[in-house]
Motif scaffolding. Structure first.
Motif, PDB file in Angstrom:
ATOM      1  N   TYR A  19      -1.388  -4.134  -4.123  1.00  0.00           N
ATOM      2  CA  TYR A  19      -0.202  -4.856  -3.654  1.00  0.00           C
ATOM      3  C   TYR A  19       1.043  -4.609  -4.517  1.00  0.00           C
ATOM      4  CZ  TYR A  19      -2.430  -7.532   0.085  1.00  0.00           C
ATOM      5  OH  TYR A  19      -3.035  -7.895   1.268  1.00  0.00           O
ATOM      6  N   SER A  20       0.854  -3.915  -5.649  1.00  0.00           N
ATOM      7  CA  SER A  20       2.009  -3.642  -6.514  1.00  0.00           C
ATOM      8  C   SER A  20       2.408  -2.170  -6.486  1.00  0.00           C
ATOM      9  CB  SER A  20       1.710  -4.060  -7.952  1.00  0.00           C
ATOM     10  OG  SER A  20       0.605  -3.333  -8.468  1.00  0.00           O
ATOM     11  N   LEU A  21       1.869  -1.415  -5.529  1.00  0.00           N
ATOM     12  CA  LEU A  21       2.180   0.010  -5.436  1.00  0.00           C
ATOM     13  C   LEU A  21       3.670   0.235  -5.175  1.00  0.00           C
ATOM     14  CD1 LEU A  21      -0.673   1.743  -3.377  1.00  0.00           C
ATOM     15  CD2 LEU A  21      -0.036   2.163  -5.749  1.00  0.00           C
ATOM     16  N   GLU A  22       4.216   1.247  -5.841  1.00  0.00           N
ATOM     17  CA  GLU A  22       5.620   1.607  -5.675  1.00  0.00           C
ATOM     18  C   GLU A  22       5.884   2.068  -4.232  1.00  0.00           C
ATOM     19  OE1 GLU A  22       8.911   4.112  -8.288  1.00  0.00           O
ATOM     20  OE2 GLU A  22       6.802   4.750  -8.277  1.00  0.00           O
ATOM     21  N   TYR A  23       7.032   1.759  -3.723  1.00  0.00           N
ATOM     22  CA  TYR A  23       7.537   2.156  -2.396  1.00  0.00           C
ATOM     23  C   TYR A  23       6.809   1.487  -1.216  1.00  0.00           C
ATOM     24  CZ  TYR A  23       9.190   6.023  -5.343  1.00  0.00           C
ATOM     25  OH  TYR A  23       9.741   6.777  -6.349  1.00  0.00           O
ATOM     26  N   THR A  24       5.956   0.493  -1.464  1.00  0.00           N
ATOM     27  CA  THR A  24       5.172  -0.093  -0.366  1.00  0.00           C
ATOM     28  C   THR A  24       5.639  -1.491   0.028  1.00  0.00           C
ATOM     29  OG1 THR A  24       3.514  -0.965  -1.918  1.00  0.00           O
ATOM     30  CG2 THR A  24       3.109   1.230  -1.001  1.00  0.00           C
ATOM     31  N   SER A  25       6.846  -1.860  -0.331  1.00  0.00           N
ATOM     32  CA  SER A  25       7.346  -3.214  -0.048  1.00  0.00           C
ATOM     33  C   SER A  25       7.220  -3.571   1.430  1.00  0.00           C
ATOM     34  CB  SER A  25       8.807  -3.348  -0.487  1.00  0.00           C
ATOM     35  OG  SER A  25       8.918  -3.153  -1.872  1.00  0.00           O
ATOM     36  N   LEU A  26       7.605  -2.647   2.295  1.00  0.00           N
ATOM     37  CA  LEU A  26       7.527  -2.900   3.735  1.00  0.00           C
ATOM     38  C   LEU A  26       6.110  -2.721   4.262  1.00  0.00           C
ATOM     39  CD1 LEU A  26       8.926  -3.552   6.400  1.00  0.00           C
ATOM     40  CD2 LEU A  26       9.527  -1.132   6.612  1.00  0.00           C
ATOM     41  N   PHE A  27       5.438  -1.682   3.775  1.00  0.00           N
ATOM     42  CA  PHE A  27       4.093  -1.358   4.283  1.00  0.00           C
ATOM     43  C   PHE A  27       3.107  -2.496   4.041  1.00  0.00           C
ATOM     44  CE2 PHE A  27       0.014   1.139   3.470  1.00  0.00           C
ATOM     45  CZ  PHE A  27      -0.315   1.207   4.821  1.00  0.00           C
ATOM     46  N   LYS A  28       3.154  -3.117   2.862  1.00  0.00           N
ATOM     47  CA  LYS A  28       2.128  -4.103   2.523  1.00  0.00           C
ATOM     48  C   LYS A  28       2.309  -5.455   3.230  1.00  0.00           C
ATOM     49  CE  LYS A  28       4.499  -5.336  -1.787  1.00  0.00           C
ATOM     50  NZ  LYS A  28       4.489  -5.084  -3.240  1.00  0.00           N
ATOM     51  N   ILE A  29       3.451  -5.642   3.926  1.00  0.00           N
ATOM     52  CA  ILE A  29       3.577  -6.875   4.710  1.00  0.00           C
ATOM     53  C   ILE A  29       3.275  -6.624   6.192  1.00  0.00           C
ATOM     54  CG2 ILE A  29       5.259  -7.855   3.111  1.00  0.00           C
ATOM     55  CD1 ILE A  29       7.445  -7.189   5.154  1.00  0.00           C
ATOM     56  N   MET A  30       2.942  -5.377   6.512  1.00  0.00           N
ATOM     57  CA  MET A  30       2.601  -5.054   7.901  1.00  0.00           C
ATOM     58  C   MET A  30       1.230  -5.612   8.251  1.00  0.00           C
ATOM     59  SD  MET A  30       3.886  -1.115   8.357  1.00  0.00           S
ATOM     60  CE  MET A  30       5.635  -0.709   8.367  1.00  0.00           C
ATOM     61  N   PRO A  31       1.046  -6.069   9.480  1.00  0.00           N
ATOM     62  CA  PRO A  31      -0.261  -6.592   9.900  1.00  0.00           C
ATOM     63  C   PRO A  31      -1.380  -5.569   9.717  1.00  0.00           C
ATOM     64  CG  PRO A  31       1.411  -7.131  11.523  1.00  0.00           C
ATOM     65  CD  PRO A  31       2.048  -6.189  10.546  1.00  0.00           C
ATOM     66  N   GLU A  32      -1.087  -4.297  10.005  1.00  0.00           N
ATOM     67  CA  GLU A  32      -2.128  -3.258   9.922  1.00  0.00           C
ATOM     68  C   GLU A  32      -2.660  -3.116   8.488  1.00  0.00           C
ATOM     69  OE1 GLU A  32       0.697  -2.251  13.271  1.00  0.00           O
ATOM     70  OE2 GLU A  32       0.879  -2.897  11.163  1.00  0.00           O
ATOM     71  N   PHE A  33      -1.732  -3.173   7.523  1.00  0.00           N
ATOM     72  CA  PHE A  33      -2.135  -3.074   6.114  1.00  0.00           C
ATOM     73  C   PHE A  33      -3.084  -4.218   5.756  1.00  0.00           C
ATOM     74  CE2 PHE A  33      -1.741  -4.176   1.670  1.00  0.00           C
ATOM     75  CZ  PHE A  33      -1.652  -2.973   1.000  1.00  0.00           C
ATOM     76  N   ASN A  34      -2.677  -5.424   6.121  1.00  0.00           N
ATOM     77  CA  ASN A  34      -3.471  -6.595   5.739  1.00  0.00           C
ATOM     78  C   ASN A  34      -4.768  -6.717   6.528  1.00  0.00           C
ATOM     79  OD1 ASN A  34      -1.746  -8.291   3.691  1.00  0.00           O
ATOM     80  ND2 ASN A  34      -0.300  -7.503   5.212  1.00  0.00           N
ATOM     81  N   GLU A  35      -4.791  -6.187   7.728  1.00  0.00           N
ATOM     82  CA  GLU A  35      -6.033  -6.170   8.494  1.00  0.00           C
ATOM     83  C   GLU A  35      -7.081  -5.308   7.788  1.00  0.00           C
ATOM     84  OE1 GLU A  35      -5.104  -4.783  12.384  1.00  0.00           O
ATOM     85  OE2 GLU A  35      -4.190  -6.674  13.034  1.00  0.00           O
ATOM     86  N   VAL A  36      -6.648  -4.135   7.288  1.00  0.00           N
ATOM     87  CA  VAL A  36      -7.571  -3.243   6.588  1.00  0.00           C
ATOM     88  C   VAL A  36      -8.046  -3.882   5.285  1.00  0.00           C
ATOM     89  CG1 VAL A  36      -7.798  -1.013   5.423  1.00  0.00           C
ATOM     90  CG2 VAL A  36      -6.618  -1.159   7.626  1.00  0.00           C
ATOM     91  N   VAL A  37      -7.123  -4.495   4.542  1.00  0.00           N
ATOM     92  CA  VAL A  37      -7.493  -5.158   3.288  1.00  0.00           C
ATOM     93  C   VAL A  37      -8.478  -6.291   3.552  1.00  0.00           C
ATOM     94  CG1 VAL A  37      -6.650  -6.530   1.338  1.00  0.00           C
ATOM     95  CG2 VAL A  37      -5.335  -4.550   2.130  1.00  0.00           C
ATOM     96  N   GLU A  38      -8.212  -7.078   4.597  1.00  0.00           N
ATOM     97  CA  GLU A  38      -9.097  -8.184   4.964  1.00  0.00           C
ATOM     98  C   GLU A  38     -10.482  -7.680   5.345  1.00  0.00           C
ATOM     99  OE1 GLU A  38     -10.213 -12.095   5.449  1.00  0.00           O
ATOM    100  OE2 GLU A  38      -8.271 -11.378   4.710  1.00  0.00           O
TER     101      GLU A  38
END
Length: 470
Positions: A438-457
């Protein structure tokens, strides 16, 4: 229990002063100041039987990451057994010019010489990989260095070797290490130059040598010192060393490893020739070289050397072409190459398995070198860098860094489909560090996307941002 040695000494520079040092016997003393004029420190190891009233051989361990204690700790068991002092700078760096590192090393040399009694003509350098290459360059600039123990690396630059100022080069390498072939080839070059050298070759699951192999390298330095008259001759040590080395030779013959036995015999001949008669050793060497097992093994190894050379040329050519043309379509070819190596890993042929390991090490080193080169450019080519990290996830699938970099850079280029794919591939490897993710550089927008969080979940549970179903 660690013994503490209290030293009081006087140094003369622009002023005269005294300094009290508390040094440990049988343990590493950390962060010793080089002098009062520079902010440099080093780590020092004294054997447990260290005495102030006699001179000691010193091996300066080179580490271009500036981790002096860690570098020394890798050699202390062998140094303890063979009676060598170890020292390593905390300030060497691969980001500095060679000339700067030479000056840093030289200041450490002087600090050690001023701190403990050192044996004349028994000063050596040692190192691992890049540190070893630097260690092999130093004797060209520092005449006092009489030998080098190089673990997993060839001579840093053969062209600058001075045959009028020779030093003893002892290489240690696993036959599965990608550095084996260049070290083996360099040995032939050093032999032609009549440059003193030995190559301790070993097999095993670890690329790093065992304590016994490192201790043998130190013993070789000791025996050479006796042969040159720099150390009083000790017939008991000479004879016991010869017998110990011969046991290793016989074990390799018994284990159907005639090439390793031959390498060891050649080294024994160089080391013991000035010290004792070697008629029986030479006779055994002739018999072994005429044997069917040796001839077959030598023929097989040379065949795989040739195949390895061609394959390395392919790797180098296609990697360069892919970088220049951003050839993402060739990722499938790289995947196929790694699948072929995976098959060779299961081969019943030892030489085939070792070649596979060397090729894997070579391609990963090649990819890493290209990553460092492109990342250091003033105007970074992020697309080429991203492609290299994609290749790294193929050549080193268990290493997480490649996946993380691709996720970060793909997000930077707003290629979220690629970032999502590599996110899932990363999590499939067993990666669990959500904080880093969640602290990766350049991912501010990507990590709030539903798809990102679905995979993490799916893989880790407890995504940081809720997935809202419409």
């Amino acid at each position: 229990m660690k013994n503490i040695l209290l030293l009081t000494f006087v140094l003369i520079s622009s002023v005269v002063y005294s300094q009290e040092l508390r040094l440990l016997r049988g343990a590493i003393t950390e962060n010793l100041a080089v002098n009062d004029t520079v902010n440099e420190t080093y780590s020092l190891y004294l054997p447990s039987n260290f005495e102030i009233n006699r001179p000691w051989p010193v091996a300066f361990v080179m580490d271009l990451k500036g981790k002096g204690k860690a570098a020394v700790s890798m050699l202390i068991n062998a140094a303890e057994q063979e009676g060598y002092v170890l020292a390593s700078s905390n300030n060497l760096s691969d980001s500095l010019a060679i000339s700067e590192n030479v000056l840093i090393a030289n200041r450490m040399f002087n600090a050690v010489f001023n701190t403990i009694p050192t044996a004349k003509n028994r000063t050596y350098t040692a190192g691992f990989e890049s540190g070893a290459m630097f260690a092999s360059i130093l004797p060209t600039f520092v005449r006092e260095i009489k030998g080098v123990i190089s673990i997993g690396a060839s001579v840093g630059n053969v062209e600058i070797l001075n045959t009028k100022q020779p030093f003893q080069f002892i290489g240690l390498v696993n036959r599965s290490d990608y550095n084996f072939t260049p070290m083996y080839n360099t040995k032939q070059v050093l032999n032609k130059l009549k440059f003193p050298n030995e190559l301790l070759v070993f097999d095993g699951a670890r690329n790093l040598p065992e304590k016994e192999t490192i201790a043998k390298a130190f013993r070789m330095l000791t025996l050479t010192s006796m042969a040159k008259g720099h150390l009083e001759r000790n017939d008991s040590l000479i004879n016991s060393s010869y017998n110990e080395f011969l046991v290793d030779v016989n074990n390799n013959v018994s284990n159907q490893k005639p090439l390793l036995a031959t390498y060891q015999m050649l080294d024994m001949e160089k080391i013991f020739y000035p010290l004792m008669r070697l008629d029986s050793l030479k006779a055994s060497q002739k018999v072994l070289k005429r044997s069917t097992s040796y001839r077959q093994a030598n023929r097989s190894q040379n065949s795989y050397f040739l195949k390895e050379s061609f394959t390395k040329e392919d790797y180098s050519y296609y990697l360069e072409e892919d970088i220049i043309s951003y050839n993402y379509a060739n990722l499938g070819w790289w995947n196929f190459q790694m699948e072929e190596l995976n098959k060779l890993d299961k081969s019943s042929n030892l030489f085939e398995r070792q070649m596979s390991s060397r090729l894997r090490g070579y391609i990963n080193a090649l990819v890493s070198d290209n990553i460092d080169y492109i990342a250091a450019d003033e105007k970074v080519d992020f697309e080429a860098l991203n492609l290299l990290y994609m290749i790294k996830t193929i050549t080193a699938p268990a290493e997480h860094d490649g996946y993380l970099k691709v996720i970060s850079m793909s997000s930077k280029m707003e290629d979220y489909g690629t970032a999502l794919f590599y996110l899932e591939e990363l999590l499939k490897t067993g990666y669990t560090n959500k904080e880093e993710l969640y602290s990766l550089e350049y991912t501010s927008l990507f990590k709030i996307m539903p798809e990102f969080n679905e995979v993490v979940e799916k893989y880790l549970k407890g995504a940081r941002y809720d997935v809202i179903e419409q």
